[in-house]
Design a protein around this motif. Structure first.
Motif, PDB file in Angstrom:
ATOM      1  N   VAL A 150      -5.147   5.924  -0.943  1.00 29.67           N
ATOM      2  CA  VAL A 150      -4.339   5.465  -0.814  1.00 29.67           C
ATOM      3  C   VAL A 150      -4.436   3.960  -2.441  1.00 29.67           C
ATOM      4  O   VAL A 150      -5.259   4.008  -2.804  1.00 29.67           O
ATOM      5  N   LEU A 177       0.291  -1.323   0.031  1.00 26.94           N
ATOM      6  CA  LEU A 177       0.228  -0.080   0.144  1.00 26.94           C
ATOM      7  C   LEU A 177       1.167   1.541  -0.583  1.00 26.94           C
ATOM      8  O   LEU A 177       1.626   1.103   0.799  1.00 26.94           O
ATOM      9  N   ILE A 228      -3.158   0.257  -3.938  1.00 30.48           N
ATOM     10  CA  ILE A 228      -3.015  -1.498  -3.697  1.00 30.48           C
ATOM     11  C   ILE A 228      -1.738  -1.563  -4.921  1.00 30.48           C
ATOM     12  O   ILE A 228      -3.076  -1.362  -6.483  1.00 30.48           O
ATOM     13  N   TYR A 257      -6.395  -6.731   1.148  1.00 32.17           N
ATOM     14  CA  TYR A 257      -6.064  -5.426   1.733  1.00 32.17           C
ATOM     15  C   TYR A 257      -7.379  -4.910   1.538  1.00 32.17           C
ATOM     16  O   TYR A 257      -7.690  -3.589   2.431  1.00 32.17           O
TER      17      TYR A 257
END
Length: 535
Positions: A360, A348, A362, A385
């Motif tokens: 954010v 991340l 991934i 995630y």
């Protein structure tokens, strides 16, 4: 031999102006030829109807065309409708009844619902109830091979009919009309739906009656609201069209989709489906970079077992980039101060120039171009995630939107943007994406929540993909040019985050000390949810 089309006229609130409407019909027929019927929605009678009506009721005058009307919408006009099951009111003028289906010898099927939605129980004689709508739906949906009706007549507009559509002008379709009528229209799938009462003309863009990629194509619905007869604003109150009954049409011709077709406005009536498992989303390359830190937890073995146990056969290595890559974690180009978590296969990182401090990405540690290229091990960790981020953001009163643009990008970037729960609903988010896609002639389709994106896109296929944390997904297969900032533009728009000035990440880049502080803060807050720190 193809069936001859029927020529139909539909009109809005007559309000007792019989000479005005029938005079207009005579003029149209003198110019354009005979029509088969006139369908009247809204208030056929008004408070001063008696004088004009007496001439038709007694037979002194006759309607120039078979005319079918709905019942009363208020207590004042109830007396004009002596039989709730329908009856002939005068020669060539027929009251259809409280609710039901009219089928002519041509095979044309007209469903109708008289009155307005009841606000009390028991429902007044001029109103319809939930039971009325349920019984009308059951009578049709129980018919073998039911596909829909040709025409639906209601006096109230359906609530939310303007969703995903062109503007209804001064009418707020989120507040106007009846939810029961929306439910009826969603179930009966009329090819034409007419309504009135709002003294406004609104011809909505046609909408789909099927879920793309989930159901076989079905015919579209055209909703038309008509103004009151003889209004001084010259708003349209009479609508002419030709129609071949559904039962007589070639199936392929019936389900043809016009270019301006939109999503179904009543999707929110359907029960929200459970969460799905699939991968998702992105943004322009060179836009998000990440932070590596010596305090990161240990990496987990790829098979999930304790260290020291023999590892299974090594997975196939991902392809290598042809040049420098901003997102391969081993690359010197990565801005490692933005990385906030590192797993075994993914990491991340805060977005550079993010829409918010907790925007954010991934990213796979190895070089993969898109979600459909990921190995099963990498895909599994992407899913972990996503679950961790959902739990994290929900703890802060937010929901996330995830998107990927597999177009003019080299390394998979799944953009994850949180939005406060009290700012908008998941339905608002979908509406914003679909509405802005339609404005730019982008076909953004809802796909099955439990499907994998690999089922609708092959490796190498350019696409744009959105997923909500509810599992709902939207997909666009890119076939030409595509706006690189589309995902950010929608999320930054007034409809959602209301920060249009942040649509371009390059206008939002912060100085390195500020980025480092944001990364430390995110890393600290996310720690209780970070599965990579648990082993």
């Amino acid at each position: 031999m193809a069936a001859a089309p029927l020529r139909v006229l539909a009109c809005g609130d007559v309000e007792g102006r019989l000479e005005a409407i029938f005079g207009r019909v005579r003029a149209i027929q003198a110019k354009s030829g005979r029509f088969d019927m006139l369908l009247c929605v809204g208030n056929f009678f008004g408070s001063t109807s008696e004088a004009e009506w007496a001439e038709y009721r007694t037979g002194a005058k006759k309607a120039p065309i078979p005319t079918y009307v709905l019942g009363a919408n208020n207590q004042d006009t109830l007396s004009y409708f002596p039989d709730v099951s329908g009856c002939e009111l005068a020669e060539n003028i027929t009251y259809l009844g409280r609710r039901g289906v009219y089928s002519g010898c041509s095979g044309l099927q007209i469903a109708y619902l008289s009155g307005t939605e009841a606000q009390e129980q028991p429902a007044p004689a001029h109103s319809f109830s939930t039971k009325d709508v349920a019984e009308l739906k059951t009578s049709l949906l129980s018919t073998p091979n039911f596909r829909g009706v040709d025409i639906l007549l209601t006096s109230p507009w359906p609530r939310d009919v303007g969703t995903f559509a062109n503007s209804a002008g001064e009418i707020d379709t989120k507040k106007c009309g009846s939810k029961l009528v929306s439910d009826l229209a969603a179930s009966l799938k009329p090819r034409y739906h007419f309504a009135a009462l709002e003294k406004a003309y609104y011809e909505r863009l046609p909408y789909r009656n099927h879920m793309v990629l989930q159901e076989t194509p079905q015919h579209v619905t055209r909703f038309i609201a008509l103004a009151d007869v003889g209004n001084t604003s010259k708003k349209k109150y009479l609508y002419a069209f030709s129609i071949v009954p559904m039962s007589a049409m070639d199936p392929a011709e019936l389900v043809k989709q016009p270019q301006d077709v939109t999503e179904n406005p009543y999707r929110k009536l359907k029960k929200e489906a459970p969460k799905s498992k699939g991968p998702l989303c992105e943004e322009p390359a060179c836009q998000f970079f990440f932070d590596l830190n010596k305090h990161q937890g240990k990496k987990r073995p790829s098979d999930g077992k304790e260290r020291g146990v023999t590892q299974p056969k090594q997975a196939k290595k991902p392809p290598q980039p042809t040049g420098p890559c901003w997102f391969c974690l081993a690359s010197p180009e990565v801005e490692k101060h933005l990385v906030v978590s590192i797993g075994t296969h993914c990491y991340l990182a805060l977005a550079k120039g993010g829409l918010s401090p907790d925007h954010v990405l991934i990213l796979p540690i190895g070089h993969y171009q898109s979600v459909v290229d990921l190995s099963s091990e990498v895909l599994e960790e992407v899913t972990k995630y996503k679950a961790a981020l959902k739990e994290f953001f929900r703890s802060k009163g937010k929901r996330y939107v995830l998107f990927e643009r597999n177009y003019r990008s080299q390394h998979l970037q799944l953009q994850v943007v949180p939005i406060p729960l009290d700012l908008c609903t998941s339905e608002d988010i979908k509406e914003a994406f679909i509405a802005q896609a339609q404005e730019q002639q982008i076909e953004l389709l809802e796909i099955p929540e439990h499907s994998d994106i690999a089922q609708v896109a092959q490796p190498g296929t350019p696409y744009f993909y959105v997923e909500l944390d509810t599992g709902e997904k939207l997909f666009h297969r890119i076939r030409g040019r595509f706006p690189l900032q589309f995902g950010r533009e929608v999320l930054a728009s007034e409809a959602l985050l209301a920060q249009p000035q942040r649509a371009d990440w390059r206008q939002c880049a912060a100085q390195r000390p500020e980025e480092e502080a944001q990364a430390r803060a995110f890393r600290r807050d996310f720690e209780p949810f970070d599965f990579s720190l648990r082993d």
